[in-house]
Design a protein around this motif. Structure first.
Motif, PDB file in Angstrom:
ATOM      1  N   UNK A  15     -54.389 -11.764 -38.690  1.00 24.33           N
ATOM      2  CA  UNK A  15     -54.046 -10.854 -37.605  1.00 24.33           C
ATOM      3  C   UNK A  15     -53.814 -11.623 -36.306  1.00 24.33           C
ATOM      4  N   UNK A  16     -54.667 -12.618 -36.059  1.00 26.48           N
ATOM      5  CA  UNK A  16     -54.537 -13.405 -34.830  1.00 26.48           C
ATOM      6  C   UNK A  16     -53.260 -14.232 -34.806  1.00 26.48           C
ATOM      7  N   UNK A  17     -52.929 -14.850 -35.952  1.00 22.75           N
ATOM      8  CA  UNK A  17     -51.756 -15.722 -35.981  1.00 22.75           C
ATOM      9  C   UNK A  17     -50.460 -14.921 -35.932  1.00 22.75           C
ATOM     10  N   UNK A  18     -50.522 -13.640 -36.356  1.00 23.99           N
ATOM     11  CA  UNK A  18     -49.362 -12.768 -36.219  1.00 23.99           C
ATOM     12  C   UNK A  18     -49.142 -12.381 -34.757  1.00 23.99           C
ATOM     13  N   UNK A  19     -50.237 -12.113 -34.059  1.00 22.03           N
ATOM     14  CA  UNK A  19     -50.132 -11.704 -32.661  1.00 22.03           C
ATOM     15  C   UNK A  19     -49.773 -12.878 -31.752  1.00 22.03           C
ATOM     16  N   UNK A  20     -50.345 -14.042 -32.032  1.00 19.69           N
ATOM     17  CA  UNK A  20     -50.125 -15.213 -31.173  1.00 19.69           C
ATOM     18  C   UNK A  20     -49.797 -16.446 -32.026  1.00 19.69           C
ATOM     19  N   UNK A  21     -48.611 -16.491 -32.603  1.00 20.26           N
ATOM     20  CA  UNK A  21     -48.260 -17.656 -33.426  1.00 20.26           C
ATOM     21  C   UNK A  21     -48.139 -18.916 -32.570  1.00 20.26           C
ATOM     22  N   UNK A  22     -48.678 -20.029 -33.018  1.00 20.69           N
ATOM     23  CA  UNK A  22     -48.545 -21.283 -32.271  1.00 20.69           C
ATOM     24  C   UNK A  22     -47.074 -21.708 -32.234  1.00 20.69           C
ATOM     25  N   UNK A  23     -46.679 -22.503 -31.245  1.00 24.76           N
ATOM     26  CA  UNK A  23     -45.291 -22.978 -31.171  1.00 24.76           C
ATOM     27  C   UNK A  23     -44.891 -23.732 -32.438  1.00 24.76           C
ATOM     28  N   UNK A  24     -43.709 -23.427 -32.965  1.00 25.14           N
ATOM     29  CA  UNK A  24     -43.106 -24.100 -34.121  1.00 25.14           C
ATOM     30  C   UNK A  24     -43.823 -23.787 -35.441  1.00 25.14           C
ATOM     31  N   UNK A  25     -44.720 -22.787 -35.464  1.00 25.71           N
ATOM     32  CA  UNK A  25     -45.530 -22.535 -36.661  1.00 25.71           C
ATOM     33  C   UNK A  25     -45.545 -21.046 -36.999  1.00 25.71           C
ATOM     34  N   UNK A  26     -45.356 -20.727 -38.279  1.00 29.80           N
ATOM     35  CA  UNK A  26     -45.629 -19.388 -38.807  1.00 29.80           C
ATOM     36  C   UNK A  26     -46.419 -19.581 -40.099  1.00 29.80           C
ATOM     37  N   UNK A  27     -47.264 -18.607 -40.439  1.00 27.66           N
ATOM     38  CA  UNK A  27     -48.106 -18.738 -41.634  1.00 27.66           C
ATOM     39  C   UNK A  27     -48.572 -17.363 -42.093  1.00 27.66           C
ATOM     40  N   UNK A  28     -48.827 -17.265 -43.402  1.00 29.37           N
ATOM     41  CA  UNK A  28     -49.374 -16.030 -43.959  1.00 29.37           C
ATOM     42  C   UNK A  28     -50.056 -16.330 -45.290  1.00 29.37           C
ATOM     43  N   UNK A  29     -50.998 -15.489 -45.703  1.00 25.93           N
ATOM     44  CA  UNK A  29     -51.608 -15.647 -47.027  1.00 25.93           C
ATOM     45  C   UNK A  29     -50.710 -15.055 -48.103  1.00 25.93           C
ATOM     46  N   UNK A  30     -50.837 -15.555 -49.321  1.00 24.45           N
ATOM     47  CA  UNK A  30     -50.109 -14.987 -50.454  1.00 24.45           C
ATOM     48  C   UNK A  30     -50.614 -13.577 -50.732  1.00 24.45           C
ATOM     49  N   UNK A  31     -49.723 -12.699 -51.139  1.00 29.04           N
ATOM     50  CA  UNK A  31     -50.133 -11.324 -51.433  1.00 29.04           C
ATOM     51  C   UNK A  31     -51.114 -11.260 -52.595  1.00 29.04           C
ATOM     52  N   UNK A  32     -51.026 -12.213 -53.514  1.00 33.56           N
ATOM     53  CA  UNK A  32     -51.876 -12.177 -54.701  1.00 33.56           C
ATOM     54  C   UNK A  32     -53.194 -12.922 -54.526  1.00 33.56           C
ATOM     55  N   UNK A  33     -53.304 -13.725 -53.465  1.00 38.39           N
ATOM     56  CA  UNK A  33     -54.507 -14.542 -53.303  1.00 38.39           C
ATOM     57  C   UNK A  33     -54.653 -14.917 -51.838  1.00 38.39           C
ATOM     58  N   UNK A  34     -55.639 -14.359 -51.168  1.00 36.67           N
ATOM     59  CA  UNK A  34     -55.810 -14.615 -49.743  1.00 36.67           C
ATOM     60  C   UNK A  34     -56.242 -16.048 -49.457  1.00 36.67           C
TER      61      UNK A  34
END
Length: 278
Positions: A15-34
């Protein structure tokens, strides 16, 4: 399987990384395995990785945040061995040095910082700036085609996107497409608009375009990745051939012609002296 503490912590961090992504970076967990996270680092300006699309994974242990993740970068970069575990102070190579207060964003920022340095460790490689720029230009193609392997799929066999072992060249880009569908679509549009060969990742010649209109990115895409470091390209030999083809026979053999003239002069002088001495 993640513990309740790990599940709660990773959910909050997503939730935090979606609201405030660091510069040059995006990330998310896999839907099947957090516990399986996927990140994209966009190469920062002013570096050999500029505009490159670098995809990797973080595999968290069930006891996170009291133990660090395994860190891998799958996209060839000229900095890391593709899909190899990286030995960093923030990775599972050094569990005792890991700080539970560090978050996913902290870990990936640390990885980016290490990437743009020249420090060596397990999983890192050496390459020239030119080689790294070639790989940056080819990174979108590599991610979405599995290094061109999408064209050589076995008939009747459906590739699987399960597990992190299917992310190397050879899966036809299935895993990347599963985790980053929107980026994958953008990559294919980019390849089409830039006339990128799906098999090789090189730019196709446009018969209607001027041969002298060649941007740095276009030049990089035309180079073949067959150089000194794994998966890299070298254009030195080709440059020598091109230079020689543009010069005359006399120009290319100036040294030998000079030596022949000097030898002839010396021989003639000796003959003259011998005649005068008689």
């Amino acid at each position: 399987m993640a513990t309740k503490a790990a599940l709660k912590r990773l959910t909050r961090e997503y939730q935090n990384i979606q609201k405030n992504p660091p510069p040059y970076i995006v990330a998310h967990p896999s839907e099947s395995n957090i516990l399986e996270w996927h990140y994209i680092i966009t190469g920062p300006p002013g570096t050999p990785y500029e505009n490159g699309q670098y995809w990797g994974t973080l595999m968290f242990p069930p006891e996170y945040p009291f133990a660090p993740p395994a860190i891998r970068m799958h996209t060839p970069s000229g900095r890391f061995q593709p899909s190899s575990r990286l030995c960093l102070s923030i990775s599972d190579f050094h569990p005792k040095s890991f700080n539970p207060a560090w978050e996913v964003s902290t870990i990936i920022i640390g990885l980016l910082s290490f990437m743009t340095s020249e420090e060596m460790t397990t999983g890192s490689i050496s390459a020239s700036e030119a080689e790294r720029r070639v790989l940056a230009a080819r990174s979108r193609w590599w991610n979405s085609t599995g290094g061109g392997s999408h064209v050589s799929a076995t008939p009747g066999v459906t590739p699987t996107s399960k597990g992190i072992n299917n992310v190397k060249a050879g899966d036809g880009g299935v895993k990347f497409r599963t985790e980053w569908p929107e980026l994958d679509q953008d990559n294919w549009k980019w390849m089409k608009s830039n006339r990128i060969d799906e098999n090789t990742g090189q730019i196709l010649r446009d018969p209607n375009a001027s041969a002298t209109n060649c941007s740095p990115e276009t030049s990089a895409l035309r180079r073949r990745p067959n150089g000194s470091a794994p998966g890299l390209g070298s254009v030195i030999e080709g440059g020598h051939v091109a230079r020689e083809a543009g010069h005359s026979w006399t120009y290319r053999h100036t040294v030998w012609i000079g030596l022949a003239v000097m030898f002839g002069y010396a021989l003639l002088s000796r003959l003259v002296n011998d005649v005068q001495g008689r």
